[in-house]
Design a protein around this motif. Structure first.
Motif, PDB file in Angstrom:
ATOM      1  N   TYR A   1      13.922 -30.920   6.105  1.00  0.00           N
ATOM      2  CA  TYR A   1      13.311 -32.170   5.282  1.00  0.00           C
ATOM      3  C   TYR A   1      13.801 -32.097   3.906  1.00  0.00           C
ATOM      4  CZ  TYR A   1       9.197 -32.687   8.552  1.00  0.00           C
ATOM      5  OH  TYR A   1       8.352 -33.009   9.578  1.00  0.00           O
ATOM      6  N   ALA A   2      13.842 -33.278   3.371  1.00  0.00           N
ATOM      7  CA  ALA A   2      13.939 -33.480   2.019  1.00  0.00           C
ATOM      8  C   ALA A   2      12.911 -32.922   1.108  1.00  0.00           C
ATOM      9  CB  ALA A   2      14.382 -34.756   1.595  1.00  0.00           C
ATOM     10  N   PRO A   3      13.311 -32.656  -0.057  1.00  0.00           N
ATOM     11  CA  PRO A   3      12.002 -31.866  -0.893  1.00  0.00           C
ATOM     12  C   PRO A   3      10.898 -32.729  -1.009  1.00  0.00           C
ATOM     13  CG  PRO A   3      14.336 -31.591  -1.825  1.00  0.00           C
ATOM     14  CD  PRO A   3      14.403 -32.462  -0.626  1.00  0.00           C
ATOM     15  N   SER A   4       9.747 -32.273  -1.424  1.00  0.00           N
ATOM     16  CA  SER A   4       8.616 -33.223  -1.560  1.00  0.00           C
ATOM     17  C   SER A   4       8.575 -34.162  -2.578  1.00  0.00           C
ATOM     18  CB  SER A   4       7.359 -32.264  -1.639  1.00  0.00           C
ATOM     19  OG  SER A   4       7.209 -31.479  -2.626  1.00  0.00           O
ATOM     20  N   THR A   5       9.674 -33.811  -3.636  1.00  0.00           N
ATOM     21  CA  THR A   5       9.559 -34.616  -4.877  1.00  0.00           C
ATOM     22  C   THR A   5      10.240 -35.809  -4.668  1.00  0.00           C
ATOM     23  OG1 THR A   5      11.718 -33.441  -5.484  1.00  0.00           O
ATOM     24  CG2 THR A   5       9.421 -32.692  -6.370  1.00  0.00           C
TER      25      THR A   5
END
Length: 863
Positions: free
Chosen positions: A21-25
């Motif tokens: 997953y890509a970072p939540s930002t």
């Protein structure tokens, strides 16, 4: 309508080795899926997984691990560059607005950063330690920890868009198989091939602690996976099938679970640190949950104040088998809006379900091939099928069936097979000499021309049948294609993401990785003469791109308008779809940023369509297709359907009325997005859209119908037959009761007539013939009222059927639009090659499974 149901294509999907997953930002919740051959698929979450694009790997390449990075905070050196807090805040905003960065590594000992827009390597460095088995970014997104074959952990600096080697930790015996950062980034935890879990000081590179796992037999235990929870607890998975929870302070095992029957290959934890998932060679997914004082931690809270170490216990909460073979990758979303558990492995499938619903919720299985990437294309006049995989092109000729007679056709049922007198022919298998796997391929209508492209340059081939009448073909590389000026001199990338021939085969439209849509005249291909007619640049909409394109004079170039898009959008922008109408007048393209452009092939005019959903910025086209005229059909990732009139340059009345708000729920809630559009020449007002698990016929002159309507034609037919049969049974039972009631009343009247001295009847026939002589006027009116009632009941039975059909979602008073069939599964392609003749290409899962290696053997009781 005749259907060529093609199952002979031999597309062999690759195993899933990594999911991240890509970072939540990040602006969008991206997921990267790494395949064993080096391909990286980019998916996005919008309710469910939506495929976006594929970054091609190198030919014969490998991939073992992936890592995202998205720096949002300034480093110490950056802070010293700015004098005021306002300047620092602007710098932070610039960091957040940029797209995330993606890194990959494998057995080739190279760490690669990818350009997510152009699908090419952006930077590459040597690992300095052989094959890379694991890789992880720290929580500040400034450093990359890499575990290598030689037993070292190496740290790479990734601040400010760099990728530079920084330092090396102490060496151990055996390769580093897994790595994780502590929450404060002060420690690094590794698992290795010598059966140890180690804690390292991230500043000094020295080992702070070592926990040794026991052996089973003579083989050393391999620690395949490690992760660190929010409270510092270390979790490891090893080759014995054990999942161990470690105390990070005392460096001892708190709890040890025999989770799987074989190696635990992957671990993941949710953002709260209260749930852990594990899987591996034994392909069951195991869930562990934290209890505090006997209650779930999600209800109590995981802080130390809420419960001491003695009150904190992990328990095995659920088990499900989502896969048939090894599970090599598992990930849980850390984005606050999404809660998806995603798994993948050797069986090539990607499954997804809500982690909160585990283990009770059934997963959705994505197709084992890229669903929206045009792996298969068809030559409608030449009756040929072209398939692309890695750097190989394969070509088949369709089979032929005996034409059904008129009388036979009238009695045939849907799905009945026709007698085949000539089977399909395997014509060609061609391995192209390219450095990377192919990005796109297409075949002309006649089948004479085939075009394919990798990230470096498109290639054109001519295909002719052998003169000796055999099944062979002669393939020749057409030199001089593409012309040098099909992209401007300042463009460093010549690879194409989409290509389409016009129907008359005089021109080809090429969408490049840099966002150009070039129109090339190929009418002189026999003499190797090619001319770039024009370039459309509407997808290149930043200020610098528009200025550069406006100054281009070698070829008629039509620059786009600067629209001030954010850097995060531009850095991920790739043209993902293309369609050319039958007349060769318009070419339509769409990109991953949500833009749809309709341009004229023979003029400078192009139109950037208004946003498909102004209030929903996360809606984009998943496929494009022209109808028989100039109407462009645009399905989206939310399963909405828009229709654009290219001639009038506006959305059609049907699209404005029904495109978003009145789509039937069954269609709108389909988990798979539309992958393509097909048109039957005999039905100019209808289009056929297909996804991996359905084909839907849509009449663009009719309303969609009831929101809760049953769309599946086979299910609809079963429901109709079931309800009619039930009502007929009830009607027959009612008629039998009425006959018995009338017989009893006639008998009573007959007995009453004998008591009054009326004539007696000796046989039943005489009773029927003399009935009128013993009935008075009151009885006549009674019988007439009974007859009227019976007639009224006959009408009521029809109303009953209509009412029950309406309750079941079938409204016979309204036209049945959005006719859907789910008879075909794992659809790779669907199109019409002739009037009322359709080609459907499937890749049945049973065929894929038969090519996989043996799965883990589970001992069953009594065997």
């Amino acid at each position: 309508m005749q259907v060529h149901r093609c199952r002979f294509t031999d597309f062999v999907p690759q195993a899933v080795n990594a999911i991240e997953y890509a970072p939540s930002t990040t602006r969008r919740p991206y997921i990267a899926v790494g395949r064993a051959n080096g391909d990286i698929e980019i998916w996005c979450i919008r309710g469910n997984l939506v495929y976006e694009k594929t970054i091609p790997g190198t030919v014969k390449g490998s991939l073992e691990t992936l890592a995202w990075a998205h720096q949002c905070e300034l480093t110490r050196d950056d802070l010293e560059l700015f004098d005021t807090e306002q300047e620092r805040e602007k710098a932070r905003k610039r960091l957040v607005d940029h797209a995330p960065r993606l890194f990959s590594a494998g057995l080739n000992a190279v760490i690669v950063e990818w350009d997510l827009a152009r699908l090419t390597p952006k930077a590459a460095v040597d690992s300095y330690g052989g094959a890379v088995w694991c890789m992880k970014t720290n929580h500040a997104q400034t450093k990359l920890a890499v575990g290598t074959e030689d037993g070292h952990i190496r740290i790479f600096d990734i601040t400010d868009d760099t990728l530079t080697y920084q330092r090396c930790f102490d060496k151990i015996k055996g390769r580093i198989l897994s790595v994780a950062w502590s929450q404060d980034d002060k420690s690094i935890v590794t698992g290795s091939a010598d059966g140890c879990v180690r804690i390292w000081n991230a500043e000094t590179g020295n080992m702070a602690a070592r926990m040794t796992l026991p052996r089973e037999g003579r083989d050393t235990t391999l620690v395949w996976a490690v992760t660190v929870l929010n409270n510092g607890t270390i979790v490891s998975g090893d080759s014995r099938g054990h999942v161990i929870f470690w105390d990070h302070i005392m460096h001892v095992a708190q709890q040890d679970f025999k989770a799987l029957g074989a190696d635990v290959l992957c671990l993941t934890a949710d953002s709260s640190g209260h749930t852990v998932f594990a899987s591996g060679v034994d392909p069951k997914v195991t869930q562990f949950k934290l209890l505090i004082g006997g209650r779930p931690a999600s209800e109590v809270g995981g802080g130390k104040k809420r419960g001491g170490a003695r009150n904190r216990k992990w328990h095995l909460a659920g088990i499900r088998r989502y896969h048939t073979h090894d599970v090599r990758a598992i990930a849980v979303s850390s984005h606050f809006e999404h809660d998806l558990l995603i798994t993948g492995g050797l069986d090539t499938q990607i499954t997804s379900c809500e982690s909160r619903g585990f283990p009770n919720e059934n997963p959705y299985r994505q197709p084992c091939f890229p669903p929206l990437n045009g792996v298969v294309s068809v030559a409608s006049e030449g009756k040929l099928i072209l398939q692309r995989q890695e750097n190989v092109l394969k070509l088949w000729a369709l089979g032929k069936a005996e034409p059904a007679s008129r009388t036979l056709s009238d009695h045939m049922e849907s799905g009945q097979d026709l007698q085949v007198y000539e089977r399909q022919k395997d014509l060609l298998q061609m391995e192209l000499s390219t450095k990377t796997n192919l990005l796109c391929s297409t075949i002309s209508v006649s089948g004479q021309l085939v075009a394919a492209s990798d990230v470096e340059c498109p290639k054109l081939f001519s295909v002719t049948r052998a003169d000796d009448g055999s099944d062979g073909v002669i393939v020749r590389r057409v030199r001089g294609f593409p012309p040098e000026n099909f992209v401007p001199e300042y463009s460093e990338h010549r690879g194409a993401t989409q290509m389409r021939f016009t129907r008359d085969e005089r021109m080809i439209a090429i969408a490049t990785v840099d966002g150009f849509v070039s129109i090339v005249d190929i009418s002189g291909w026999k003499t190797n003469t090619f001319v770039t007619v024009r370039r459309h640049c509407a997808h290149r909409n930043t200020k610098s791109e528009a200025e550069a394109d406006a100054g281009c004079s070698d070829v008629p170039t039509h620059p786009g308008e600067a629209r001030g898009q954010k850097a995060a959008v531009v850095d991920m922008r790739t043209i993902t779809g293309m369609a050319v109408n039958n007349s060769g007048q318009y070419v339509a393209t769409c990109d991953s940023a949500g833009a749809v452009v309709v341009a004229q092939l023979n003029s400078a005019k192009h139109t950037v369509l208004p946003p498909l959903a102004p209030r929903r910025q996360e809606e984009w086209a998943t496929a494009l297709g022209f109808g028989t005229g100039n109407e462009l059909v645009i399905p989206t990732n939310l399963n909405h359907l828009f229709v654009w009139d290219a001639g009038a340059r506006r959305f059609t009345d049907w699209s404005r009325a029904f495109g978003m708000t009145n789509i039937p729920k069954t269609y709108h809630r389909m988990m798979s997005c539309v992958a393509g559009v097909a048109v039957n020449a005999t039905e100019p007002s209808c289009v056929y859209v297909f996804a991996a698990n359905h084909i839907t016929r849509i009449d663009l002159t009719q309303a969609p119908g009831p929101s809760a309507a049953v769309l599946n034609v086979h299910k609809r037919k079963q429901i109709e037959q079931g309800i009619i049969e039930k009502v007929v049974e009830e009607k027959e039972a009612s008629e039998r009761r009425s006959e018995r009631h009338l017989s009893k009343r006639n008998r009573r009247r007959h007995i009453a007539g004998r008591a009054d001295g009326s004539a007696s009847m000796e046989v039943d026939d005489d009773i029927n013939s003399n009935t009128a002589s013993v009935i008075d006027s009151e009885d006549v009116s009674s019988i007439m009222s009974d007859a009227a009632s019976a007639k009224g009941q006959a009408k009521d039975w029809e109303a009953t059927i209509v009412a029950r059909l309406r309750e079941a979602g079938i409204n016979v008073a309204e036209p049945h639009n959005f006719r859907m069939t789910q008879r075909y599964q794992n659809l790779m392609h669907a199109s019409f090659i002739d009037s009322n003749t359709m080609v459907i290409v499937e890749r049945p899962w049973i065929d894929v499974a038969s090519a996989l290696p043996a799965a883990y053997h589970r001992h069953k009781y009594g065997s």
